[in-house]
Design an enzyme around this catalytic site. Structure first.
Site, mmCIF file in Angstrom:
data_model
loop_
_atom_site.group_PDB
_atom_site.id
_atom_site.type_symbol
_atom_site.label_atom_id
_atom_site.label_comp_id
_atom_site.label_asym_id
_atom_site.label_seq_id
_atom_site.Cartn_x
_atom_site.Cartn_y
_atom_site.Cartn_z
ATOM 1 N N LYS A 196 41.147 38.960 36.324
ATOM 2 C CA LYS A 196 40.418 37.840 35.703
ATOM 3 C C LYS A 196 39.860 38.161 34.304
ATOM 4 O O LYS A 196 40.569 38.044 33.321
ATOM 5 C CB LYS A 196 39.303 37.373 36.635
ATOM 6 C CG LYS A 196 39.844 36.707 37.924
ATOM 7 C CD LYS A 196 38.770 35.931 38.619
ATOM 8 C CE LYS A 196 39.182 35.386 39.958
ATOM 9 N NZ LYS A 196 39.860 34.113 39.938
ATOM 10 N N ASP A 227 36.504 45.046 45.676
ATOM 11 C CA ASP A 227 37.278 44.018 44.980
ATOM 12 C C ASP A 227 36.350 43.356 43.968
ATOM 13 O O ASP A 227 35.551 42.488 44.307
ATOM 14 C CB ASP A 227 37.822 42.995 45.993
ATOM 15 C CG ASP A 227 38.652 41.920 45.304
ATOM 16 O OD1 ASP A 227 38.638 41.866 44.055
ATOM 17 O OD2 ASP A 227 39.304 41.135 46.015
ATOM 18 N N PHE A 283 37.751 36.615 50.043
ATOM 19 C CA PHE A 283 38.959 36.136 49.357
ATOM 20 C C PHE A 283 39.489 37.278 48.509
ATOM 21 O O PHE A 283 38.810 37.764 47.609
ATOM 22 C CB PHE A 283 38.662 34.918 48.477
ATOM 23 C CG PHE A 283 39.914 34.309 47.909
ATOM 24 C CD1 PHE A 283 40.613 33.353 48.622
ATOM 25 C CD2 PHE A 283 40.419 34.714 46.675
ATOM 26 C CE1 PHE A 283 41.796 32.809 48.121
ATOM 27 C CE2 PHE A 283 41.601 34.176 46.170
ATOM 28 C CZ PHE A 283 42.280 33.216 46.893
HETATM 29 N N1 PLP Z 1 40.029 38.936 44.664
HETATM 30 C C1 PLP Z 1 38.982 38.151 44.384
HETATM 31 C C2 PLP Z 1 37.593 38.631 44.681
HETATM 32 C C3 PLP Z 1 39.182 36.893 43.804
HETATM 33 O O1 PLP Z 1 38.131 36.104 43.537
HETATM 34 C C4 PLP Z 1 40.507 36.474 43.536
HETATM 35 C C5 PLP Z 1 40.768 35.161 42.964
HETATM 36 O O2 PLP Z 1 39.944 34.272 42.929
HETATM 37 C C6 PLP Z 1 41.566 37.336 43.854
HETATM 38 C C7 PLP Z 1 41.293 38.562 44.424
HETATM 39 C C8 PLP Z 1 42.987 36.923 43.616
HETATM 40 O O3 PLP Z 1 43.243 36.893 42.239
HETATM 41 P P1 PLP Z 1 44.545 36.146 41.701
HETATM 42 O O4 PLP Z 1 44.340 34.683 41.875
HETATM 43 O O5 PLP Z 1 44.605 36.560 40.241
HETATM 44 O O6 PLP Z 1 45.705 36.660 42.459
#
Ligand code: PLP
Length: 423
Positions: free
Chosen positions: A258, A229, A144
């Site tokens: 986050k 990520d 994700f």
């Molecule tokens: N990358 C990872 C690993 C995530 O867990 C998330 C969101 O849960 C995102 C990207 C996307 O973040 P956002 O919801 O702030 O766009």
């Protein structure tokens, strides 16, 4: 006059003006509480009920709700300058970039600031293309990375992708955790491999030891970049400041968001190694964001990093996780019809339920006992526990006790169903 926060019809109003489908689901689950405030690991609703927040805003509330130093940092900056002219330099933004360069692994040095996780991933994908002159990406099933078009293309779940096909770009997905698949897919046309050091929304999947280091070696062999990520794992959640540190891996690009917000002002960042950043010398405005790196967000984010260091939140994640994980595994052993496995690292924990149907019931039983825990996006069988790292030991004990009660209630329902079926 009626207290507007206590108005009984928030769910109707949400359905009428925002998301009717989600409103129906929330009504079905009996979730019509309205949040009003929070403190530490507790979220407080309109009726003054206190919930132990184990989903932590999906990983945002690493420092807990309304950490006093972060609220103060926001207040100070609000009184000075919240947004940037974007013509003059802003010291808060530069200070955050310096701090990130100091704490980030290896020679990660340059930061580009965004406002969310998906924007950090979007930027990283563009930077990888610009730096390598290649356009193909390798990602993993179950990943994700966000829901904007580029991030969606490298995510790994058909449910969110299918309505938007054709997706952007040339992306190949491989099994998460398999170096063999990665090795056989990597070639000299790949711009980057993008990985979460622990898959969060995929169901808190901890890869086998050596996976990240192996991915690093393989990408180097092919002149491809490695994008880590760390939007969910970053800043201490897994018991190290960055989850790549567990394997001493230095990625070429590292995405954050986050927890960097301190739970106060949205912010995101991509940090890159000097070689990757060279394209900015030729085209300094090739990628920009109006709000990215605004002084309000960066003042809070810098303070959020200082709090992580000065309150040893990394050590707290490690110690509390070392207590919590086996305690939850013990509960799982008592209720095998409800919980199949509990896994994780630090205070990033996933509880995999025995069957797909049980998760919703467990979530609801936990909620009615004052514990918030929600599904992972890409795996409904897994309830995530991402409590604030400041959660107190007595609160952790309550979480375990209430999970035991909730699992017992769900196991009893299950027995009743089996009984009905037999009659
Ligand atoms: N990358 C990872 C690993 C995530 O867990 C998330 C969101 O849960 C995102 C990207 C996307 O973040 P956002 O919801 O702030 O766009």
């Amino acid at each position: 006059m009626q207290d507007p926060q206590a108005a009984p019809d928030w769910l109707d109003r949400f359905g009428a003006t925002m998301n009717p489908g989600l409103a129906r689901v929330l009504r079905f689950m009996g979730l019509d509480e309205v949040e009003v405030t929070g403190s530490g690991a507790e979220l407080i609703d309109h009726a003054g009920r206190r919930f132990l927040d184990c989903s932590g805003g999906y990983g945002v509330f690493l420092h807990g709700y309304r950490h006093p130093r972060l609220v103060e940092a926001a207040r100070r900056q609000l009184d000075q300058l919240a947004m940037s002219s974007r013509v003059l330099l802003n010291p808060r933004t530069i200070e955050l970039a310096e701090l990130l360069a100091e704490v980030a692994p290896g020679d990660l040095q340059y930061s580009f600031f965004t406002n969310s996780g998906t924007e950090s991933v979007e930027a990283a994908l563009k930077f990888a293309r610009a730096a390598t002159g290649r356009s193909r990406f390798i990602s993993t099933w179950g990943a994700f990375h966000g829901k904007s078009m580029g991030a969606l293309a490298v995510s790994g779940r058909a449910l969110y992708q299918d309505p938007f096909r054709p997706l952007i770009g040339d992306v190949t997905h491989v099994a998460y955790g398999s170096l063999e698949e990665l090795a056989s897919t990597l070639a000299d046309d790949v711009a980057a491999v993008i990985l979460e050091p622990i898959q969060g929304e995929g169901g808190v999947i901890v890869p086998p030891p050596g996976y990240l280091a192996g991915a690093r070696r393989l990408t180097e062999q092919h002149g491809a970049l490695l994008i880590a990520d760390e939007v969910q794992t970053g800043l201490g959640r897994t018991g190290d400041l960055f989850a790549v540190n567990h394997e001493h891996v230095v990625p070429d690009l590292l995405c954050l968001s986050k927890a960097l917000s301190g739970g106060i002002v949205p912010v995101g960042a991509v940090i890159g190694r000097p070689g990757v950043w060279e394209f900015f010398s030729e085209a300094p405005l090739i990628h920009t964001s109006t709000f990215g790196g605004n002084p309000l967000a960066t003042a809070v984010a810098a303070e959020a990093i200082r709090v992580v260091r000065e309150e040893d939140l990394v050590g707290q994640a490690r110690a509390k996780g070392a207590w919590l994980l086996p305690a939850l595994q013990e509960v799982a052993r008592r209720y095998p019809t409800v919980l199949r496995e509990v896994r994780g690292r630090g205070l990033m924990i996933g509880m995999e339920t025995a069957t797909a149907g049980v998760g919703g019931a467990l979530m609801s039983e936990l909620f009615h006992r004052g514990v918030v825990a929600v599904y992972t996006y890409n795996n409904e069988r897994v309830l995530r526990l991402l409590p604030p790292l400041v959660i107190r030991p007595d609160q952790l004990e309550q979480v375990v006790e209430r999970l035991d009660q909730a699992a017992r209630a769900v196991a009893a329902m299950h027995l009743e169903e089996v009984g009905h079926a037999a009659r």
